[in-house]
Design an enzyme around this catalytic site. Structure first.
Site, PDB file in Angstrom:
ATOM      1  N   LYS A  65      -6.117  -3.919  -2.191  1.00 43.48           N
ATOM      2  CA  LYS A  65      -4.908  -4.485  -2.817  1.00 43.48           C
ATOM      3  C   LYS A  65      -4.438  -5.690  -2.010  1.00 43.48           C
ATOM      4  O   LYS A  65      -4.497  -5.683  -0.767  1.00 43.48           O
ATOM      5  CB  LYS A  65      -3.829  -3.397  -2.853  1.00 43.48           C
ATOM      6  CG  LYS A  65      -2.529  -3.780  -3.542  1.00 43.48           C
ATOM      7  CD  LYS A  65      -1.574  -2.582  -3.520  1.00 43.48           C
ATOM      8  CE  LYS A  65      -0.254  -2.864  -4.200  1.00 43.48           C
ATOM      9  NZ  LYS A  65       0.645  -1.677  -4.165  1.00 43.48           N
ATOM     10  N   SER A 140       2.368  -0.126  -8.283  1.00 42.53           N
ATOM     11  CA  SER A 140       2.074  -1.549  -8.159  1.00 42.53           C
ATOM     12  C   SER A 140       0.601  -1.846  -7.872  1.00 42.53           C
ATOM     13  O   SER A 140       0.164  -2.999  -7.943  1.00 42.53           O
ATOM     14  CB  SER A 140       2.934  -2.168  -7.044  1.00 42.53           C
ATOM     15  OG  SER A 140       2.672  -1.564  -5.785  1.00 42.53           O
ATOM     16  N   SER A 164       2.977   4.037  -6.024  1.00 41.04           N
ATOM     17  CA  SER A 164       2.143   2.900  -6.412  1.00 41.04           C
ATOM     18  C   SER A 164       0.641   3.105  -6.311  1.00 41.04           C
ATOM     19  O   SER A 164      -0.118   2.297  -6.847  1.00 41.04           O
ATOM     20  CB  SER A 164       2.539   1.661  -5.601  1.00 41.04           C
ATOM     21  OG  SER A 164       3.795   1.194  -6.003  1.00 41.04           O
TER      22      SER A 164
END
Length: 447
Positions: A65, A140, A164
């Site tokens: 990420k 996220s 997330s």
């Protein structure tokens, strides 16, 4: 035309490397990353290679990420204002995985600066759900979820502040993990809240997750499960938000109960209601304000307001514009949380497990289907319009405040062909025991 790929487990990746060599796996990863119809990938390095000559992950590519540092990549947080934020070192979890022979050819899309759960990113594109491109992949860590589900990489690192890593795992039908807070070494990531933040691996199955967690922590063995049915406390308030999801979850729990190897114990815990509003929000607002104010000055040479103008997502920009006032308005609640509120919540949680003699809790990861692209503020449910963020995170927030480990595992598809997932949570610092339980539940659901 875009091609739909199947997930790639560690076993699959190792087979490719063993049979065809390191270059074959890298070429597959890069080709799938280039077919980026779901907007999962935002940085690619075609020259990335393993830096370790051996190890359990030798030759295995993984994704990260884009709020987590990988040396040589920009850590952008999927924000235009951080396009030149070069990482000079690896985050500790990345370093452990690279030392084991893994390498990082792709950085992955996300809800900008991790402040949201739809990954509808106007700068890099909305991350689309592999099961329905009109829907969100979650957030996220949406890019991490979609990349693993689509077989771009066999596993990826996300982060988890309010769910997330587990929410996109649930929406993309993969496994997502939030380790006990503090279990993974801190540092090397754009932060929201040191109290709640942690890196969270995302994999195809529980066995792969257990291996990745073991490499990051050095704890490789899984404990033996008790020679009796596991007692799992069902923490599920059926609010009628999605009849389709409710039916699929009830079916999955029914299969577990019928196995004879799981005892499901219905429980209620009113003390956990509204904990995000009472504790979670104040913690994030105050700690995010402190981190980003210092980061902007020390790293970017800007004020928080100057950086805020570079944020592409209207919802995230609004939060950053209001961070000073949000922090001030919730300061008293924040101080309460750190002066005993969080400790009391954690004690209550552990006492619940002990008093009911529970091995773990189990609940739906998310009580609704993935939101449609664009449903960032409010989403349509069977009960009408509801807040997207608070509804999607309503189950996942508990572990972020108790600090307990939490795993989301696939529980099949609902009647519309969309993934549903069960979330299992155990005692704080009982991560390897929880991993063993998750592997057991996963196997029972597969029967």
């Amino acid at each position: 035309m875009s091609v739909v790929y199947s997930p790639m487990s560690l076993r699959d990746a190792r087979f490719i490397v063993a049979e065809h060599g390191l270059d074959a796996l890298r070429e597959i990863v890069l080709a799938r990353a280039a077919d980026n119809h779901d907007n999962a990938v935002i940085q690619t390095n075609a020259k990335a290679l393993p830096t370790a000559e051996s190890g359990p992950l030798h030759g295995i590519a993984f994704g990260v990420k884009d709020n987590i540092d990988v040396a040589g990549y920009m850590t952008t947080g999927a924000c235009p204002g951080l396009a030149e934020n070069l990482a000079n070192a690896n985050a500790p979890a990345v370093a452990a995985l690279r030392s084991a022979g893994g390498y990082v050819p792709v950085k992955l899309n996300m809800h900008e600066l991790a402040f949201g759960i739809t990954s509808n990113n106007p700068a890099f594109g909305a991350v689309r759900n592999p099961f329905d491109p009109n829907r969100s992949a979650g957030g996220s860590s949406g890019g991490s979820g979609a990349a693993v589900a689509r077989g771009v990489v066999p596993f990826a690192l996300g982060s988890d502040t309010g769910g997330s890593s587990r929410i996109p795992a649930a929406f993309c039908s993969i496994v997502g993990f939030r380790p006990s807070t503090g279990r993974y070494r801190e540092g090397g990531a754009l932060m929201l809240s040191p109290t709640r933040d942690t890196i969270g691996p995302m994999t195809v199955n529980c066995a792969d997750l257990a291996e990745i967690d073991g490499i990051i922590t050095g704890e490789h063995a899984l404990p033996a499960l008790p020679e009796r049915p596991l007692r799992l406390g069902v923490l599920w308030d059926k609010r009628g938000l999605s009849q389709s999801v409710d039916h699929a979850i009830a079916s999955a729990l029914g299969r577990l109960a019928l196995s004879g190897e799981i005892d499901l114990v219905p429980i209620s815990a009113s003390e956990f209601e509204d904990i995000d509003a009472r504790i979670g929000g104040p913690v994030v607002f105050n700690e995010a304000f402190e981190f980003w104010t210092a980061f902007c000055v020390n790293r970017l040479g800007k004020t928080l307001a100057e950086f805020t103008s570079t944020i592409a997502s209207p919802d995230v920009r609004m939060i950053f514009e209001r961070l000073p006032s949000f922090a001030a308005e919730t300061r008293e609640a924040f101080l309460y949380a750190h002066n005993g509120g969080l400790a009391s919540l954690r004690d209550t949680y552990e006492q619940l497990l002990r008093s009911q003699q529970l091995d773990a809790l189990i609940m739906p990861t998310v009580p609704v289907q993935p939101p449609l692209i664009g449903e960032d503020e409010r989403m349509q449910t069977d009960a009408g319009l509801v807040s997207t963020f608070h509804t999607v995170t309503s189950h996942a927030v508990l572990a972020t405040l108790t600090g307990a480990p939490s795993i989301s595992i696939p529980a099949g598809l609902d009647r519309d062909g969309l993934p549903v997932a069960l979330m299992i949570e155990g005692s704080r610092h009982g991560d390897r025991a929880l991993l063993a339980i998750a592997c057991k539940v996963e196997a029972l659901l597969a029967q």
